[in-house]
Design a protein around this motif. Structure first.
Motif, PDB file in Angstrom:
ATOM      1  N   VAL A 155       0.842  -1.211   0.000  1.00 46.65           N
ATOM      2  CA  VAL A 155       0.000   0.000   0.000  1.00 46.65           C
ATOM      3  C   VAL A 155       0.873   1.255   0.000  1.00 46.65           C
ATOM      4  CG1 VAL A 155      -1.768   1.288   1.239  1.00 46.65           C
ATOM      5  CG2 VAL A 155      -1.858  -1.210   1.208  1.00 46.65           C
ATOM      6  N   GLN A 156       1.861   1.261   0.895  1.00 47.87           N
ATOM      7  CA  GLN A 156       2.756   2.420   0.970  1.00 47.87           C
ATOM      8  C   GLN A 156       3.550   2.573  -0.329  1.00 47.87           C
ATOM      9  OE1 GLN A 156       4.321   0.412   4.320  1.00 47.87           O
ATOM     10  NE2 GLN A 156       3.939   2.102   5.729  1.00 47.87           N
ATOM     11  N   LEU A 157       4.098   1.467  -0.814  1.00 48.20           N
ATOM     12  CA  LEU A 157       4.856   1.535  -2.069  1.00 48.20           C
ATOM     13  C   LEU A 157       3.954   1.947  -3.225  1.00 48.20           C
ATOM     14  CD1 LEU A 157       7.223  -1.558  -1.770  1.00 48.20           C
ATOM     15  CD2 LEU A 157       7.877   0.855  -1.772  1.00 48.20           C
ATOM     16  N   GLY A 158       2.703   1.486  -3.192  1.00 47.52           N
ATOM     17  CA  GLY A 158       1.755   1.869  -4.239  1.00 47.52           C
ATOM     18  C   GLY A 158       1.534   3.374  -4.275  1.00 47.52           C
ATOM     19  N   LEU A 159       1.387   3.988  -3.099  1.00 45.05           N
ATOM     20  CA  LEU A 159       1.234   5.451  -3.047  1.00 45.05           C
ATOM     21  C   LEU A 159       2.461   6.137  -3.639  1.00 45.05           C
ATOM     22  CD1 LEU A 159      -0.243   5.949   0.553  1.00 45.05           C
ATOM     23  CD2 LEU A 159      -1.463   6.291  -1.611  1.00 45.05           C
ATOM     24  N   MET A 160       3.640   5.661  -3.245  1.00 44.87           N
ATOM     25  CA  MET A 160       4.870   6.287  -3.743  1.00 44.87           C
ATOM     26  C   MET A 160       4.998   6.139  -5.264  1.00 44.87           C
ATOM     27  SD  MET A 160       7.750   5.457  -0.849  1.00 44.87           S
ATOM     28  CE  MET A 160       7.356   5.564   0.886  1.00 44.87           C
ATOM     29  N   LYS A 161       4.671   4.960  -5.763  1.00 46.79           N
ATOM     30  CA  LYS A 161       4.756   4.748  -7.213  1.00 46.79           C
ATOM     31  C   LYS A 161       3.789   5.653  -7.965  1.00 46.79           C
ATOM     32  CE  LYS A 161       6.159  -0.095  -7.198  1.00 46.79           C
ATOM     33  NZ  LYS A 161       5.668  -1.467  -7.365  1.00 46.79           N
ATOM     34  N   GLN A 162       2.604   5.823  -7.393  1.00 52.86           N
ATOM     35  CA  GLN A 162       1.628   6.688  -8.054  1.00 52.86           C
ATOM     36  C   GLN A 162       2.068   8.154  -8.019  1.00 52.86           C
ATOM     37  OE1 GLN A 162      -2.746   5.748  -7.477  1.00 52.86           O
ATOM     38  NE2 GLN A 162      -1.865   4.348  -5.990  1.00 52.86           N
ATOM     39  N   ILE A 163       2.725   8.541  -6.919  1.00 52.12           N
ATOM     40  CA  ILE A 163       3.260   9.908  -6.855  1.00 52.12           C
ATOM     41  C   ILE A 163       4.336  10.078  -7.929  1.00 52.12           C
ATOM     42  CG2 ILE A 163       4.647  11.487  -5.448  1.00 52.12           C
ATOM     43  CD1 ILE A 163       3.063  10.365  -2.992  1.00 52.12           C
ATOM     44  N   LYS A 164       5.193   9.076  -8.042  1.00 47.29           N
ATOM     45  CA  LYS A 164       6.197   9.103  -9.115  1.00 47.29           C
ATOM     46  C   LYS A 164       5.500   9.290 -10.476  1.00 47.29           C
ATOM     47  CE  LYS A 164       9.857   7.826 -11.709  1.00 47.29           C
ATOM     48  NZ  LYS A 164      10.929   8.789 -12.050  1.00 47.29           N
ATOM     49  N   HIS A 165       4.416   8.567 -10.673  1.00 45.29           N
ATOM     50  CA  HIS A 165       3.704   8.621 -11.946  1.00 45.29           C
ATOM     51  C   HIS A 165       3.097  10.001 -12.197  1.00 45.29           C
ATOM     52  CE1 HIS A 165       0.536   7.513 -14.932  1.00 45.29           C
ATOM     53  NE2 HIS A 165       1.540   6.808 -15.409  1.00 45.29           N
ATOM     54  N   VAL A 166       2.658  10.676 -11.135  1.00 42.35           N
ATOM     55  CA  VAL A 166       2.114  12.039 -11.275  1.00 42.35           C
ATOM     56  C   VAL A 166       3.177  12.964 -11.866  1.00 42.35           C
ATOM     57  CG1 VAL A 166       1.429  14.094  -9.950  1.00 42.35           C
ATOM     58  CG2 VAL A 166       0.373  11.866  -9.448  1.00 42.35           C
ATOM     59  N   PHE A 167       4.391  12.860 -11.333  1.00 41.58           N
ATOM     60  CA  PHE A 167       5.457  13.752 -11.795  1.00 41.58           C
ATOM     61  C   PHE A 167       6.052  13.280 -13.129  1.00 41.58           C
ATOM     62  CE2 PHE A 167       6.453  16.777  -8.361  1.00 41.58           C
ATOM     63  CZ  PHE A 167       5.616  16.299  -7.362  1.00 41.58           C
ATOM     64  N   ASP A 168       6.110  11.979 -13.321  1.00 44.43           N
ATOM     65  CA  ASP A 168       6.880  11.421 -14.429  1.00 44.43           C
ATOM     66  C   ASP A 168       6.097  10.288 -15.084  1.00 44.43           C
ATOM     67  OD1 ASP A 168       8.966  10.680 -16.121  1.00 44.43           O
ATOM     68  OD2 ASP A 168      10.071   9.587 -14.567  1.00 44.43           O
ATOM     69  N   PRO A 169       4.998  10.643 -15.776  1.00 41.51           N
ATOM     70  CA  PRO A 169       4.115   9.599 -16.299  1.00 41.51           C
ATOM     71  C   PRO A 169       4.806   8.646 -17.277  1.00 41.51           C
ATOM     72  CG  PRO A 169       3.453  11.795 -17.080  1.00 41.51           C
ATOM     73  CD  PRO A 169       4.483  11.997 -16.026  1.00 41.51           C
ATOM     74  N   ASN A 170       5.823   9.131 -17.972  1.00 37.34           N
ATOM     75  CA  ASN A 170       6.510   8.242 -18.927  1.00 37.34           C
ATOM     76  C   ASN A 170       7.665   7.474 -18.304  1.00 37.34           C
ATOM     77  OD1 ASN A 170       4.737   9.129 -20.846  1.00 37.34           O
ATOM     78  ND2 ASN A 170       6.142  10.635 -21.748  1.00 37.34           N
ATOM     79  N   GLY A 171       7.946   7.761 -17.041  1.00 39.45           N
ATOM     80  CA  GLY A 171       8.999   7.006 -16.358  1.00 39.45           C
ATOM     81  C   GLY A 171      10.370   7.192 -16.962  1.00 39.45           C
ATOM     82  N   ILE A 172      10.661   8.422 -17.427  1.00 38.09           N
ATOM     83  CA  ILE A 172      11.973   8.636 -18.063  1.00 38.09           C
ATOM     84  C   ILE A 172      13.032   9.145 -17.089  1.00 38.09           C
ATOM     85  CG2 ILE A 172      11.031   9.146 -20.358  1.00 38.09           C
ATOM     86  CD1 ILE A 172      11.975  12.184 -19.473  1.00 38.09           C
ATOM     87  N   LEU A 173      12.611   9.646 -15.915  1.00 37.61           N
ATOM     88  CA  LEU A 173      13.569  10.336 -15.043  1.00 37.61           C
ATOM     89  C   LEU A 173      14.136   9.388 -13.989  1.00 37.61           C
ATOM     90  CD1 LEU A 173      14.923  13.028 -14.499  1.00 37.61           C
ATOM     91  CD2 LEU A 173      13.069  13.576 -12.918  1.00 37.61           C
ATOM     92  N   ASN A 174      15.428   9.209 -14.061  1.00 43.09           N
ATOM     93  CA  ASN A 174      16.148   8.309 -13.155  1.00 43.09           C
ATOM     94  C   ASN A 174      15.419   6.976 -12.989  1.00 43.09           C
ATOM     95  OD1 ASN A 174      18.296   7.553 -11.636  1.00 43.09           O
ATOM     96  ND2 ASN A 174      17.962   8.990  -9.956  1.00 43.09           N
ATOM     97  N   PRO A 175      15.176   6.299 -14.094  1.00 40.69           N
ATOM     98  CA  PRO A 175      14.425   5.039 -14.023  1.00 40.69           C
ATOM     99  C   PRO A 175      15.234   3.943 -13.334  1.00 40.69           C
ATOM    100  CG  PRO A 175      15.298   5.359 -16.238  1.00 40.69           C
ATOM    101  CD  PRO A 175      15.607   6.621 -15.466  1.00 40.69           C
ATOM    102  N   GLY A 176      14.515   2.984 -12.777  1.00 39.49           N
ATOM    103  CA  GLY A 176      15.184   1.829 -12.164  1.00 39.49           C
ATOM    104  C   GLY A 176      15.679   2.088 -10.758  1.00 39.49           C
TER     105      GLY A 176
END
Lengths: 464, 464
Positions: free
Chosen positions: A438-459
């Motif tokens: 649940v906690q990781l899910g929130l963080m991942k979604q926040i990441k997605h808000v800022f970086d929907p294409n996942g291009i910034l410092n991926p991995g």
């Protein structure tokens, strides 16, 4: 991917000399100070204006090119490594302290300024920026903000997050924003500033930082206290606080840490009798020398209730420098000695003796040797695991199991898996110990808000 | 909406006495301390366990019932008002200080504990929780965390965010999470804790809070300094800091603020000559009385370089209490005097004189009278706008234009529109002054991550 057309675009955007593709530069940006990891980027870009960063991000976002921001490359969790190749955004040209606002005790700086340079610049104006990671002479303030760095003084003065008021950053889509305002108190919307601090370059590219400062402190005193029991040294840490004293540094070093550091810097400044297991390096600071002597004396009396050796009282500038150098060089010294992994455990302060016991116990069980040191006043203990005689196979497979066991214990004690080094690449697959889905899910979604294409410092940060 | 079936469900979940629908309870939860606003909920729920909160949230999320969490109802931005009706989640049964961890200088508390009660409880153990909003005798710690409250001591000790280590909260979907760990340093993932602090009950329902504490401070001294020029009083604030002193409180009060407060509490304790425009209330604290006297003397000398009257040096407990009561009652006193609106401007400290000038200038232009006071040491100035003779029409239409002009100036000075009261309902339509659409867009998307159905404290923070 056709990098030639990308290179041409970046050359038109930045000019040729800020677009680097030669082996030497690619190799330089393939590593940081984390273990012996190596990931080559395709291109190194060195923008020098926020508009250039914006142009780069917009283009990379459209073309789905991975972008990894890089500060001074002193990170200890692999945060600056371009694990998916692509572009390294080398921020070294953002190297100006823009404005020291003496009236408001604030400084506006670019991220590529060396932390010590920033400290010295504000000190010249009678001001003080306290957070002082061991690498302060080479790391960048932008990296410090990205990792929420600490350092010895955090015990009294707090970590980087306690000084960041406002950040200018470029979002992955190229938009340029400020995260907050230049004020000491702020109850206006969500705290984007604190969300970005410690986000390890995964939410945006930091291009300006506004830091609060405090008045310079005039004096300090430094004590080195040897203990015949490492666990007792940890116990003494809490006794000092319980008695009402807040030192400006309270560092713990196991015998090996100090011994290896002395060898590494070829110092003979500290006498190291056979029966000493650990040291506490204790600093007090303030504006009234008479008061500091009283505090130092009171602290000496407290620690002497434990089984201590002779306390070294550093009263000359040279002696203080020598002791701090020994402390700051421990990491490098251990690294020069063996292949190693550095963990960055942190627990509530009073749990330190238990943590140390668990580390040694786990080491015995999983066959690893460790050298422990760090910011004991904050409960932040660095655990340098040295490969020594461990087989490659055990190092690769058995050790991670041992680390998992250790981290689970850390979390059980109310602590977490990184106090100041960040998660980056090397700790990400332990994140499930600190956080559930649940906690990781929130963080991942926040990441997605800022970086929907996942291009910034991926991995980075999130488990595979 | 068929609330009867919802009521039956909540009764089965909580028991009848925790489900309130009588007029008295609905009325109680229809208002807080913000102006004269009034919004009736349909149901007031008083859960007493985190599992009950979780059950309520899961149900309301499924049935799209608006839920507005409520602390003590002392808020000044309408954050606890159920503007869309539905359920008020009254957290008063979460009223236990769960664990004072003296070894680690931490306290774990439920959110419905009165801040003063919490302060006293930890003080009994030799510990200190500094943030002290004016309403500390009646507000809840959970509300303080939700608003990122401040108070007089923030100038030396920081605001609520600087003390929150970890939060247990219930997400709108009913999931229960902790936001971080019980540690002083944390570089493990995104800082959910700091995202929740100050989020005004829009991201989740806080059910437990872990706060760091510091050692109790033994002594303090209090000075009341009268100034013949209000602008000079603001200028003196910065002079104190520039000289290297950090008072534990540095409060500004315009003449009217003090005069109205004296009338309100029927005090004659302060002599108020005709020619005095404003006062600074200055506290220094520490463990060494001799040092405090020296600091107070040095500060007196600094302020006397301005045009001051006779300094009142409060050395008895009673006199200190009297002065603090006068300061803390200003808000209520102004409220008792006239219909009013309270603004919560904050700027970089040195800009205070300019801010005060702009406030008075804007008042002249838009026909409003203001009484200013607040935490000058932080650059946080409360602007109480009194209706007085202003027509209802001007109050409703012309005043908001004036406030927009004022807020734009605040932002131009590097400040923002709320320092410690939050945005809630009454400031939300000014948020476009502090943030552009990109920044607001990020915040809205973060809200959506936590609360995709928009059921939690709807109608707050974001502009219509």
């Amino acid at each position: 991917m056709n990098y030639q057309s990308h290179i041409s675009y970046f050359q038109s955007l930045l000019g040729n000399k800020q677009v680097l593709t030669d082996t030497e530069q690619l190799e330089r940006c393939a590593s940081d100070e984390t273990e012996d990891l190596h990931f080559l980027p395709q291109i190194v870009l060195q923008p020098e204006t926020v508009e250039q960063v914006s142009g780069i991000m917009r283009y990379c976002n459209e073309h789905l090119i991975p972008v990894t921001p890089r500060g001074a490359g002193t990170g200890l969790s692999g945060g600056a490594l371009p694990v998916q190749g692509g572009v390294v955004l080398d921020m070294k040209r953002f190297n100006k302290v823009l404005h020291i606002d003496k009236r408001n005790f604030q400084v506006t700086t670019e991220p590529g300024v060396i932390t010590q340079v920033l400290m010295d610049a504000v000190k010249d104006e009678g001001l003080f920026y306290p957070p002082d990671p061991a690498s302060k002479g080479s790391c960048f303030i932008g990296g410090n903000v990205s990792e929420n760095s600490g350092g010895p003084r955090a015990v009294k003065y707090g970590v980087v997050k306690d000084y960041v008021l406002n950040i200018e950053m470029v979002l992955p889509n190229g938009e340029i924003i400020w995260t907050g305002a230049n004020v000491l108190k702020n109850a206006t919307g969500y705290n984007l500033t604190q969300l970005v601090v410690g986000s390890e370059g995964t939410l945006g590219v930091i291009t300006k930082i506004v830091l609060r400062l405090i008045p310079a402190v005039k004096h300090d005193l430094l004590l080195l206290v040897p203990f015949r029991s490492a666990v007792q040294a940890c116990e003494a840490v809490n006794a000092i606080f319980i008695a009402g004293y807040t030192p400006s540094a309270l560092e713990f070093m196991e015998r090996d840490a100090l011994e290896w550091s002395m060898k590494y810097v070829q110092s003979t400044g500290v006498d190291l009798p056979e029966d000493i297991q650990a040291h506490l390096l204790i600093e007090v600071d303030g504006n009234h020398m008479d008061q500091l002597y009283k505090d130092a004396e009171a602290i000496s009396e407290i620690v002497q209730k434990f089984d201590t050796g002779e306390i070294l009282f550093a009263d000359s500038h040279e002696q203080k420098q020598m002791l701090w150098t020994l402390r700051r060089k421990v990491g490098e010294a251990v690294k020069s000695n063996s292949i190693y992994k550095e963990e960055d455990t942190v627990v509530p302060r009073a749990e330190l003796p238990e943590l140390l016991r668990i580390i040694k116990e786990t080491g015995k069980q999983y066959g690893f040797q460790s050298v422990c040191y760090g910011h004991a006043g904050d409960g932040n203990l660095h655990v340098n695991i040295v490969k020594g005689n461990m087989s490659d196979k055990d190092w690769q497979h058995k050790l991670p199991e041992g680390i998992r066991v250790l981290f689970k214990e850390v979390v059980r004690l109310g602590g977490t898996i990184s106090g100041e080094h960040g998660i980056g690449l090397v700790q990400k697959n332990y994140m499930d110990i600190a956080f559930n889905s649940v906690q990781l899910g929130l963080m991942k979604q926040i990441k997605h808000v800022f970086d929907p294409n996942g291009i910034l410092n991926p991995g980075k940060i999130f488990p595979d």
